[in-house]
Write an enzyme that holds these catalytic residues in place. Sequence first.
Site, PDB file in Angstrom:
ATOM      1  N   CYS A 229      -1.669  -3.123  -0.203  1.00  0.00           N
ATOM      2  CA  CYS A 229      -2.394  -2.637   0.984  1.00  0.00           C
ATOM      3  C   CYS A 229      -1.316  -2.236   1.966  1.00  0.00           C
ATOM      4  O   CYS A 229      -0.974  -2.993   2.868  1.00  0.00           O
ATOM      5  CB  CYS A 229      -3.285  -3.739   1.539  1.00  0.00           C
ATOM      6  N   ALA A 230      -0.768  -1.053   1.792  1.00  0.00           N
ATOM      7  CA  ALA A 230       0.593  -0.800   2.271  1.00  0.00           C
ATOM      8  C   ALA A 230       0.722  -0.181   3.653  1.00  0.00           C
ATOM      9  O   ALA A 230       1.717  -0.419   4.335  1.00  0.00           O
ATOM     10  CB  ALA A 230       1.314   0.084   1.256  1.00  0.00           C
ATOM     11  N   ALA A 231      -0.225   0.638   4.072  1.00  0.00           N
ATOM     12  CA  ALA A 231      -0.015   1.392   5.320  1.00  0.00           C
ATOM     13  C   ALA A 231      -0.226   0.504   6.543  1.00  0.00           C
ATOM     14  O   ALA A 231      -1.061  -0.397   6.497  1.00  0.00           O
ATOM     15  CB  ALA A 231      -0.992   2.567   5.371  1.00  0.00           C
ATOM     16  N   GLY A 234       5.287  -1.196   7.255  1.00  0.00           N
ATOM     17  CA  GLY A 234       6.396  -2.069   7.673  1.00  0.00           C
ATOM     18  C   GLY A 234       6.891  -2.943   6.542  1.00  0.00           C
ATOM     19  O   GLY A 234       8.105  -3.097   6.340  1.00  0.00           O
ATOM     20  N   LYS A 235       5.949  -3.478   5.764  1.00  0.00           N
ATOM     21  CA  LYS A 235       6.357  -4.393   4.691  1.00  0.00           C
ATOM     22  C   LYS A 235       6.905  -3.603   3.499  1.00  0.00           C
ATOM     23  O   LYS A 235       7.843  -4.041   2.841  1.00  0.00           O
ATOM     24  CB  LYS A 235       5.189  -5.296   4.294  1.00  0.00           C
ATOM     25  N   ASP A 276      -7.799   2.627  -4.596  1.00  0.00           N
ATOM     26  CA  ASP A 276      -8.405   1.344  -4.229  1.00  0.00           C
ATOM     27  C   ASP A 276      -7.776   0.288  -5.144  1.00  0.00           C
ATOM     28  O   ASP A 276      -7.904   0.362  -6.373  1.00  0.00           O
ATOM     29  CB  ASP A 276      -9.923   1.429  -4.447  1.00  0.00           C
ATOM     30  N   ASP A 292      -1.069  -7.750   1.390  1.00  0.00           N
ATOM     31  CA  ASP A 292      -1.277  -7.932   2.833  1.00  0.00           C
ATOM     32  C   ASP A 292      -2.705  -7.463   3.088  1.00  0.00           C
ATOM     33  O   ASP A 292      -2.939  -6.320   3.467  1.00  0.00           O
ATOM     34  CB  ASP A 292      -0.243  -7.083   3.588  1.00  0.00           C
ATOM     35  N   CYS A 345      -3.141 -11.152   8.697  1.00  0.00           N
ATOM     36  CA  CYS A 345      -2.811 -11.326  10.127  1.00  0.00           C
ATOM     37  C   CYS A 345      -4.031 -11.908  10.827  1.00  0.00           C
ATOM     38  O   CYS A 345      -4.542 -11.353  11.788  1.00  0.00           O
ATOM     39  CB  CYS A 345      -2.359 -10.015  10.755  1.00  0.00           C
TER      40      CYS A 345
HETATM   41  N1  SAM Z   1       0.959  -3.989   4.869  1.00  0.00           N
HETATM   42  C1  SAM Z   1       0.755  -3.098   5.991  1.00  0.00           C
HETATM   43  C2  SAM Z   1       1.996  -3.107   6.841  1.00  0.00           C
HETATM   44  O1  SAM Z   1       2.744  -4.080   6.848  1.00  0.00           O
HETATM   45  O2  SAM Z   1       2.244  -2.108   7.520  1.00  0.00           O
HETATM   46  C3  SAM Z   1      -0.489  -3.432   6.776  1.00  0.00           C
HETATM   47  C4  SAM Z   1      -1.712  -3.469   5.893  1.00  0.00           C
HETATM   48  S1  SAM Z   1      -3.240  -3.568   6.729  1.00  0.00           S
HETATM   49  C5  SAM Z   1      -3.354  -5.267   7.035  1.00  0.00           C
HETATM   50  C6  SAM Z   1      -4.347  -3.384   5.389  1.00  0.00           C
HETATM   51  C7  SAM Z   1      -4.330  -2.020   4.744  1.00  0.00           C
HETATM   52  O3  SAM Z   1      -5.026  -2.113   3.500  1.00  0.00           O
HETATM   53  C8  SAM Z   1      -5.042  -0.924   5.527  1.00  0.00           C
HETATM   54  O4  SAM Z   1      -4.182   0.175   5.655  1.00  0.00           O
HETATM   55  C9  SAM Z   1      -6.254  -0.563   4.656  1.00  0.00           C
HETATM   56  O5  SAM Z   1      -6.581   0.805   4.717  1.00  0.00           O
HETATM   57  C10 SAM Z   1      -5.759  -0.940   3.285  1.00  0.00           C
HETATM   58  N2  SAM Z   1      -6.803  -1.313   2.305  1.00  0.00           N
HETATM   59  C11 SAM Z   1      -7.946  -2.004   2.537  1.00  0.00           C
HETATM   60  N3  SAM Z   1      -8.611  -2.205   1.397  1.00  0.00           N
HETATM   61  C12 SAM Z   1      -7.875  -1.645   0.416  1.00  0.00           C
HETATM   62  C13 SAM Z   1      -8.048  -1.524  -0.993  1.00  0.00           C
HETATM   63  N4  SAM Z   1      -9.114  -2.025  -1.616  1.00  0.00           N
HETATM   64  N5  SAM Z   1      -7.088  -0.880  -1.703  1.00  0.00           N
HETATM   65  C14 SAM Z   1      -6.003  -0.353  -1.088  1.00  0.00           C
HETATM   66  N6  SAM Z   1      -5.799  -0.426   0.245  1.00  0.00           N
HETATM   67  C15 SAM Z   1      -6.721  -1.070   0.982  1.00  0.00           C
END
Ligand code: SAM
Length: 409
Positions: A229-231, A234-235, A276, A292, A345
């Site tokens: 869950c990358a965007a 930062g991680k 997903d 994350d 978080c």
């Molecule tokens: N790890 C990120 C960082 O450090 O910048 C922050 C992640 S944020 C907590 C959660 C992210 O997961 C969001 O960008 C969201 O769109 C994505 N997300 C939620 N459900 C997901 C899924 N089933 N598969 C992939 N990405 C998902």
Amino acid sequence: MSDPTREAAFDLLTAVLERGRPLEEALTALPQLDQRDRSAAHRLAAAVLRRAGTLDALLEPFLRKEPPLPVRNVLRIGAAGVLILDTPIHAAVGTAVALAKTKGLTPFAGLTNAVLRKLAEAGPAALETLDSPRLDTPPWLWASWGANARAIAIAHQQEAPLDCTLKPGTEPPPNTEYLPTGSVRFPPGTRVADIPGFDQGALWVQDAAAALPAKLLNAQPGERIADLCAAPGGKTGQLVAAGATVTALERDPNRLTRLAENLARWGLHAELIQADATTWTPPEKFDAILLDAPCSATGTIRRHPDVPHLKRAGDIKTLIQAQDRLLAAAAAMLKPGGRLIYAVCSLQPEEGAARVANAPNLCPDPFTAKELAMVPEARTAEGYLRTHPALWPERGGMDGFFAARLIKT
Ligand code: SAM
């Protein structure tokens, strides 16, 4: 005498409190505004959101009947100026009256003037008598934070400092605090654009606590690691900078674009996949995974004071179902013996320890005291990481994060 900052702050409050929109989204939707006015409006709206319970309690004795919500927001902006932000009284009252007129609330201009003048007289003494940490916290959140509730609520009343992660090889900018966890800290209110090296990608904004999960994954050069869950990344940046070969998954295409832009600015490379994570199958299993997970974000209330106004207790149920699905999918992508860091978080126990205690095909592997030596107070009896905003009070706190290490059985 109204001004663009207060008008924009009013628009932000309308978006959050009347339309239920996130503050960040409302900020991007603001009309053309000079960067300084935009920042000032953001800080003013955030101050009102942070202290809305207290401001309403202080206004209460001077309101004979419930004013329409837009009028209440004008009064909250004026009251925040008078009682929290040290604005000179004549300016706070005058600009609030002008704001009422600009926003089509002229019939309430007299009321705004009278109420704020009385508040300026009686408010400071009344403020002393209120239990404002409780007033500024929804009861369901207070109840969920147990013995730490008061300390956390007090920490939420302050604006958070700005933390950054340094790209390896980058010297900390001058006049910054170097934290024991390796992040650098700038005072509250620092504008990202003013940080030396930011545009060149020498560092990125990331709370000190948010930097811990990727550090605790202890990525090794050459390992194949998935960041599920990358965007905004930062991680991902930390994992790539550690030398791992990283596959970064993100479901939201706009957020994936932001992740790509960030990595480009930092000069780091990862394989980016829009998918997903609950349905995506990797061509080969991974050595390690960072999950994350999407969560209530109650650990970031200092930075996102709209969260307590927008989240409801019932939202947690939906979130934990998604977290369980992601944990199961992550387990299926790991090599046997591979490690997973699960992080959120969130300050909510249901999204933390309760998720990992019985996750299928995954066995908790406690963090050792040595691994958490840089923040020993954040190590739980079970060997999980649990940070919250009242830790490091003398340094300005940190976001609330939960992280656990799990091994694929
Ligand atoms: N790890 C990120 C960082 O450090 O910048 C922050 C992640 S944020 C907590 C959660 C992210 O997961 C969001 O960008 C969201 O769109 C994505 N997300 C939620 N459900 C997901 C899924 N089933 N598969 C992939 N990405 C998902």
